[in-house]
Design an enzyme around this catalytic site. Structure first.
Site, PDB file in Angstrom:
ATOM      1  N   GLY A  87      30.170   4.338 -40.782  1.00  0.00           N
ATOM      2  CA  GLY A  87      31.368   4.956 -41.327  1.00  0.00           C
ATOM      3  C   GLY A  87      32.607   4.297 -40.727  1.00  0.00           C
ATOM      4  NE  ARG A  88      37.684   5.943 -43.464  1.00  0.00           N
ATOM      5  CZ  ARG A  88      38.678   6.802 -43.247  1.00  0.00           C
ATOM      6  NH1 ARG A  88      39.699   6.459 -42.521  1.00  0.00           N
ATOM      7  NH2 ARG A  88      38.644   8.008 -43.760  1.00  0.00           N
ATOM      8  CD  GLU A  91      38.452   1.586 -39.065  1.00  0.00           C
ATOM      9  OE1 GLU A  91      39.478   2.220 -39.333  1.00  0.00           O
ATOM     10  OE2 GLU A  91      37.911   0.807 -39.871  1.00  0.00           O
ATOM     11  CB  CYS A 117      26.511   1.534 -41.826  1.00  0.00           C
ATOM     12  SG  CYS A 117      27.670   1.359 -43.185  1.00  0.00           S
ATOM     13  CG  HIS A 118      31.226  -0.067 -40.995  1.00  0.00           C
ATOM     14  ND1 HIS A 118      30.621   0.203 -42.205  1.00  0.00           N
ATOM     15  CD2 HIS A 118      32.286  -0.867 -41.278  1.00  0.00           C
ATOM     16  CE1 HIS A 118      31.290  -0.394 -43.176  1.00  0.00           C
ATOM     17  NE2 HIS A 118      32.292  -1.056 -42.644  1.00  0.00           N
ATOM     18  CE1 TYR A 137      27.928  -1.772 -47.404  1.00  0.00           C
ATOM     19  CE2 TYR A 137      30.002  -2.781 -46.740  1.00  0.00           C
ATOM     20  CZ  TYR A 137      29.182  -2.254 -47.719  1.00  0.00           C
ATOM     21  OH  TYR A 137      29.620  -2.214 -49.020  1.00  0.00           O
TER      22      TYR A 137
END
Length: 190
Positions: A87-88, A91, A117-118, A137
Site C-alpha cells: 500500500g502507500r 513510502e 507489493c510496496h 509490485y
C-alpha cells in the site's frame, strides 16, 4: 506457534494487512500489529487497490485496521518473524529510522520476513536487499535494484511468491495463498 510482528501504517493496502493477519491467526500464530505514533487500541486507515485495466492500480477507501501493540515500547527480540504489507504506508514508514532498525534486526537474526507489493520499499531503505532476490509490485522494482537486490518479476500473473532464504516476497494481494503458504513453511521450520 510463532509470535509475528506486522508493521502497518495509514493507507496500508487493506487486503495485504487484513487477509494475512487473519490467515496467520487461523494457523495458530500470534500476530501483533504496530504503527509508529500509534498504540494498542488505535487504528490505521486502509486503502483497497485493485487491477481494473488502467495503467496502474486504482485506490478506494478501505477499513479501519486495529493496532494491537505499542510501536514505541516494542522489543523486537520478543518476536519470531516480521510481516510488511504494501500500500502507500511503506513510502513514508521507510523514513522512520526505528522502522529501519526493526527490519535490520529481523534480517540480522535471519528470522522470517514476509513483504508484499510496496513493502519491499522498506526492505530497500533498510539496506537488507543486497545480493538478495525479491519480488514486489513492478513499480517498486527500481528500488529493489538500487538497494542491491535482484528483482523477481511476477511471471504470468500477480499470484506468485518468491523465497530467498528467510525472505518471502510477492507482487500483490492476489499472491496471498502462495505468499502465506511459503511464509508459514519458514515459520514451521523454525
Amino acid at each position: 506457534m510463532a509470535k509475528i510482528l506486522m508493521l502497518v501504517g495509514d493507507f496500508v493496502e487493506d487486503y495485504e494487512a487484513m487477509v494475512p493477519y487473519q490467515m496467520l491467526l487461523m494457523l495458530g500464530h500470534e500476530v501483533t500489529t504496530v504503527c509508529p505514533g500509534k498504540s494498542a487500541g488505535d487504528t490505521v486507515a486502509t486503502a483497497i487497490h485493485d487491477f481494473e485495466g488502467h495503467q496502474t492500480y486504482s485506490e478506494k477507501p478501505g477499513h479501519n485496521f486495529a493496532v494491537t501493540g505499542d510501536f514505541e515500547t516494542l522489543n523486537a527480540g520478543d518476536f519470531d518473524a516480521l510481516v510488511i504489507p504494501g500500500g502507500r504506508a511503506p513510502e513514508y514508514l521507510r523514513l522512520n529510522e526505528k522502522v529501519l532498525d526493526l527490519v535490520r534486526h529481523f534480517a540480522d537474526k535471519n528470522q522470517p520476513i514476509a513483504a508484499i507489493c510496496h513493502g519491499p520499499q522498506i526492505l530497500a531503505a533498510a539496506g537488507v536487499l543486497k545480493e538478495r532476490q525479491c519480488s514486489c509490485y513492478p513499480a517498486v522494482s527500481p528500488e529493489v535494484q538500487i538497494g542491491g537486490g535482484t528483482y523477481v518479476p511476477p511471471g504470468d500473473g500477480m499470484d506468485t511468491a518468491h523465497v530467498d532464504g528467510n525472505l518471502v516476497t510477492a507482487p500483490a494481494w492476489p499472491a496471498h495463498p502462495a505468499w502465506m503458504r511459503e511464509f508459514n513453511k519458514l515459520l514451521s521450520a523454525d
